[in-house]
Design an enzyme around this catalytic site. Structure first.
Site, mmCIF file in Angstrom:
data_model
loop_
_atom_site.group_PDB
_atom_site.id
_atom_site.type_symbol
_atom_site.label_atom_id
_atom_site.label_comp_id
_atom_site.label_asym_id
_atom_site.label_seq_id
_atom_site.Cartn_x
_atom_site.Cartn_y
_atom_site.Cartn_z
ATOM 1 N N SER A 240 29.703 65.691 67.640
ATOM 2 C CA SER A 240 28.990 65.827 66.360
ATOM 3 C C SER A 240 28.121 64.610 66.075
ATOM 4 C CB SER A 240 30.032 65.975 65.252
ATOM 5 O OG SER A 240 29.453 65.767 63.991
ATOM 6 N N GLU B 287 28.103 63.270 63.405
ATOM 7 C CA GLU B 287 28.942 62.405 62.564
ATOM 8 C C GLU B 287 29.525 61.242 63.353
ATOM 9 O OE1 GLU B 287 30.002 62.360 59.180
ATOM 10 O OE2 GLU B 287 28.246 63.616 58.900
ATOM 11 N N TYR C 63 37.324 62.550 60.376
ATOM 12 C CA TYR C 63 36.730 63.613 61.207
ATOM 13 C C TYR C 63 35.891 62.999 62.317
ATOM 14 C CZ TYR C 63 33.350 67.159 62.656
ATOM 15 O OH TYR C 63 32.544 67.984 63.411
HETATM 16 P P1 NAP Z 1 34.008 76.163 61.508
HETATM 17 O O1 NAP Z 1 33.177 77.307 61.052
HETATM 18 O O2 NAP Z 1 34.728 75.337 60.491
HETATM 19 O O3 NAP Z 1 35.066 76.764 62.551
HETATM 20 C C1 NAP Z 1 36.168 76.013 62.957
HETATM 21 C C2 NAP Z 1 37.023 76.847 63.885
HETATM 22 O O4 NAP Z 1 38.168 76.048 64.249
HETATM 23 C C3 NAP Z 1 37.580 78.125 63.243
HETATM 24 O O5 NAP Z 1 37.615 79.142 64.208
HETATM 25 C C4 NAP Z 1 38.980 77.723 62.859
HETATM 26 O O6 NAP Z 1 39.908 78.801 62.839
HETATM 27 C C5 NAP Z 1 39.338 76.800 64.014
HETATM 28 N N1 NAP Z 1 40.460 75.924 63.624
HETATM 29 C C6 NAP Z 1 40.497 75.027 62.617
HETATM 30 N N2 NAP Z 1 41.695 74.432 62.564
HETATM 31 C C7 NAP Z 1 42.427 74.977 63.561
HETATM 32 C C8 NAP Z 1 43.753 74.787 64.025
HETATM 33 N N3 NAP Z 1 44.589 73.903 63.450
HETATM 34 N N4 NAP Z 1 44.156 75.519 65.084
HETATM 35 C C9 NAP Z 1 43.332 76.419 65.667
HETATM 36 N N5 NAP Z 1 42.075 76.645 65.272
HETATM 37 C C10 NAP Z 1 41.633 75.925 64.229
HETATM 38 O O7 NAP Z 1 33.150 75.155 62.390
HETATM 39 P P2 NAP Z 1 31.750 75.400 63.138
HETATM 40 O O8 NAP Z 1 30.665 75.073 62.209
HETATM 41 O O9 NAP Z 1 31.803 76.710 63.827
HETATM 42 O O10 NAP Z 1 31.790 74.230 64.204
HETATM 43 C C11 NAP Z 1 32.288 74.434 65.532
HETATM 44 C C12 NAP Z 1 32.629 73.101 66.150
HETATM 45 O O11 NAP Z 1 31.452 72.290 66.196
HETATM 46 C C13 NAP Z 1 33.653 72.273 65.394
HETATM 47 O O12 NAP Z 1 34.376 71.530 66.330
HETATM 48 C C14 NAP Z 1 32.810 71.336 64.542
HETATM 49 O O13 NAP Z 1 33.552 70.175 64.231
HETATM 50 C C15 NAP Z 1 31.665 71.071 65.483
HETATM 51 N N6 NAP Z 1 30.382 70.760 64.871
HETATM 52 C C16 NAP Z 1 29.831 71.584 63.942
HETATM 53 C C17 NAP Z 1 28.582 71.287 63.428
HETATM 54 C C18 NAP Z 1 27.903 72.179 62.430
HETATM 55 O O14 NAP Z 1 26.938 71.732 61.798
HETATM 56 N N7 NAP Z 1 28.315 73.415 62.279
HETATM 57 C C19 NAP Z 1 27.902 70.136 63.865
HETATM 58 C C20 NAP Z 1 28.495 69.340 64.830
HETATM 59 C C21 NAP Z 1 29.729 69.662 65.330
HETATM 60 P P3 NAP Z 1 40.306 79.586 61.489
HETATM 61 O O15 NAP Z 1 39.267 80.653 61.331
HETATM 62 O O16 NAP Z 1 41.646 80.112 61.811
HETATM 63 O O17 NAP Z 1 40.290 78.586 60.368
HETATM 64 O O1 F7E Z 2 27.768 67.985 53.750
HETATM 65 C C1 F7E Z 2 26.685 66.333 50.698
HETATM 66 C C2 F7E Z 2 27.796 65.690 51.488
HETATM 67 O O2 F7E Z 2 29.852 69.300 54.117
HETATM 68 C C3 F7E Z 2 26.426 67.602 53.942
HETATM 69 C C4 F7E Z 2 30.030 69.786 59.502
HETATM 70 O O3 F7E Z 2 29.624 70.949 60.167
HETATM 71 O O4 F7E Z 2 27.905 68.729 59.890
HETATM 72 C C5 F7E Z 2 28.805 69.129 58.875
HETATM 73 O O5 F7E Z 2 29.259 68.004 58.134
HETATM 74 C C6 F7E Z 2 26.056 66.539 52.925
HETATM 75 C C7 F7E Z 2 27.069 65.404 52.798
HETATM 76 O O6 F7E Z 2 28.260 68.837 56.043
HETATM 77 C C8 F7E Z 2 28.180 68.631 48.329
HETATM 78 O O7 F7E Z 2 28.290 64.534 50.832
HETATM 79 C C9 F7E Z 2 26.651 67.097 48.295
HETATM 80 O O8 F7E Z 2 26.391 64.184 52.686
HETATM 81 O O9 F7E Z 2 27.616 70.446 54.352
HETATM 82 P P1 F7E Z 2 28.417 69.226 54.524
HETATM 83 P P2 F7E Z 2 28.530 67.475 56.823
HETATM 84 O O10 F7E Z 2 29.478 66.594 56.128
HETATM 85 O O11 F7E Z 2 27.199 66.893 57.161
HETATM 86 C C10 F7E Z 2 28.442 67.783 60.828
HETATM 87 C C11 F7E Z 2 27.375 67.488 61.844
HETATM 88 C C12 F7E Z 2 29.716 68.203 61.403
HETATM 89 O O12 F7E Z 2 30.056 67.843 62.533
HETATM 90 C C13 F7E Z 2 30.709 68.843 60.483
HETATM 91 O O13 F7E Z 2 31.679 69.588 61.193
HETATM 92 O O14 F7E Z 2 26.025 67.163 51.634
HETATM 93 N N1 F7E Z 2 27.126 67.160 49.576
HETATM 94 N N2 F7E Z 2 27.289 67.971 47.528
HETATM 95 C C14 F7E Z 2 28.068 68.119 49.618
HETATM 96 N N3 F7E Z 2 28.794 68.576 50.653
HETATM 97 C C15 F7E Z 2 29.672 69.586 50.392
HETATM 98 N N4 F7E Z 2 30.389 70.089 51.412
HETATM 99 N N5 F7E Z 2 29.824 70.111 49.139
HETATM 100 C C16 F7E Z 2 29.103 69.671 48.058
HETATM 101 O O15 F7E Z 2 29.256 70.156 46.956
#
Ligand code: NAP
Ligand code: F7E
Length: 348
Positions: free
Chosen positions: A128, A130, A155
């Site tokens: 990520s 992050e 995270y």
């Molecule tokens: P997501 O929608 O939150 O999906 C997370 C998945 O992980 C779900 O299938 C969830 O299953 C499973 N999971 C969570 N806790 C678990 C546990 N204890 N045991 C087994 N399964 C578990 O995330 P996403 O957006 O698809 O992201 C996919 C991956 O890419 C993650 O590793 C995330 O950290 C990473 N990532 C995402 C982004 C982004 O912007 N989307 C960016 C960078 C990296 P349940 O349905 O059962 O909860």
């Molecule tokens: O927050 C701000 C918050 O939770 C984005 C995950 O997929 O991308 C995701 O992480 C920004 C942050 O995503 C609210 O403080 C303001 O600055 O949508 P987010 P994230 O934290 O960037 C990375 C790449 C991953 O890897 C992660 O898995 O928005 N923010 N107000 C808020 N965020 C949330 N959630 N809710 C609010 O009300």
């Protein structure tokens, strides 16, 4: 037919990736955990539930993952499962480290014990942006693969652990193991607890008179937001590359949360300032101010580049949420995520 095993298949990326691989002719297997309420709405929304095989397993239990890998004998493993909410990780650091970090060691070890590295099984780890946190930017003012990691949350620290474990298994055992360092990617299948979908869902409800105010935290945070279906293609491309390596996947453009909200309200002809309320309870103990990625290496070596603009992304998400709530108002069935629940509110 190549066989792919996906952990986190019920999540946003897992569902899009499963669809992408099925369309490519893969046999797709997905690991899911037992939940009191099954969570298959995304797979249903994409119409792929009956095209894949779902296997119950626990990603934090080596014996469970060994059983899954022995049963499936995959050619490619995509480890996407994680506790993926950055804000929530401050409240559940231990669970996040186990689910997001330790699970990676378990799956890599399960692959090694089943001689996956000798059989040429390929492994993708969902890294990520992050991991970089408030890092030192490159000469273009962006983040690339050479920037140092400065994780700013449990995270992010867990993802750095996963990154190094993947690298170590590649170097020590010659495993074809890669890390995708993906910047934020969103879609109509995004969870409601992430800011983009929280906004577009609220915009739709406000437009239809079902809600009035939208409570948000830090509006100044800047993120590089892309469209998720394009990002899962990058995961696959990384595994097709001859030399396993790590790649930044991003759009190269960052926008504030405020801009996202403004554009989303504009889309339905409303003024965001009439509805958005800043609520400090959504602030994180520590936030990353600005994440903007440089995807040059992925473009050069994988031929990948983003296609959907920021404006198009906001439009896709707002329109999908409007359509869902309009259907709901008409009493039509919809594959919907917790339609009546308000987005997660983290109490400090
Ligand atoms: P997501 O929608 O939150 O999906 C997370 C998945 O992980 C779900 O299938 C969830 O299953 C499973 N999971 C969570 N806790 C678990 C546990 N204890 N045991 C087994 N399964 C578990 O995330 P996403 O957006 O698809 O992201 C996919 C991956 O890419 C993650 O590793 C995330 O950290 C990473 N990532 C995402 C982004 C982004 O912007 N989307 C960016 C960078 C990296 P349940 O349905 O059962 O909860
Ligand atoms: O927050 C701000 C918050 O939770 C984005 C995950 O997929 O991308 C995701 O992480 C920004 C942050 O995503 C609210 O403080 C303001 O600055 O949508 P987010 P994230 O934290 O960037 C990375 C790449 C991953 O890897 C992660 O898995 O928005 N923010 N107000 C808020 N965020 C949330 N959630 N809710 C609010 O009300």
């Amino acid at each position: 037919m190549p066989k792919a095993l996906i952990t986190g298949i019920t999540g946003q990326d897992g569902a899009w990736l499963a669809k992408f691989l099925l369309d490519k002719g893969y046999e797709v297997y997905g690991v899911y955990r037992r939940l009191s309420t099954p969570n298959f709405w995304r797979l249903q929304a994409l119409g792929i539930m009956d095209k894949l095989t779902l296997i119950q397993g626990d990603i934090t239990d080596l014996s469970s993952m060994l059983r899954v890998i022995q049963q499936v004998e995959p050619d490619e493993v995509y480890h996407l499962a994680a506790q993926s909410h950055v804000g929530w990780s401050f409240d559940t650091p231990i669970d996040t480290i186990e689910t997001t970090g330790l699970s990676t060691a378990i799956i890599l070890e399960a692959l090694r014990l089943t001689k996956g590295h000798e059989k040429g099984v390929k492994f993708y780890f969902a890294g990520s942006s992050e991991m970089f946190g408030n890092t030192i930017l490159n000469h273009k003012g962006k983040i690339d693969e050479s920037c140092p990691f400065m994780p700013a949350s449990p995270y992010a620290a867990s993802k750095v652990l996963g990154y190094h474990l993947t690298r170590i298994y590649r170097e020590a055992y010659g495993m074809h193991a890669v890390v995708g360092m993906l910047f934020n990617h969103e879609s109509e299948l995004r969870g409601l607890e992430f800011v983009t979908r929280k906004i577009t869902n609220a915009v739709a409800k406000i437009k239809l008179g079902l809600q009035d105010k939208l409570h948000l935290g830090n509006l100044d945070a800047k993120r590089d937001w892309g469209y998720a279906p394009e990002y899962v293609e990058a995961m696959w491309l990384m595994l097709q590359s001859e030399k396993p390596d790590n790649y930044v996947i991003a759009t190269g453009e960052a926008h504030t949360v405020r801009e996202f909200a403004q554009l989303a309200f504009d889309e339905v002809g409303l003024n965001w300032e009439d509805h958005v309320v800043v609520d400090k309870s959504y602030y994180r103990p520590r936030d990353v101010a600005n994440l903007i990625g440089d995807y040059s290496k992925a473009e050069r070596e994988l031929g990948w580049r983003p296609r959907t603009t920021f404006k198009e992304l906001v439009r896709i998400m707002v329109r999908a949420d409007l359509e869902r709530w309009q259907k709901w108002l008409r009493g039509e069935p919809i594959p919907f995520d917790a339609p009546y629940a308000e987005p997660l509110k983290v109490k400090k």
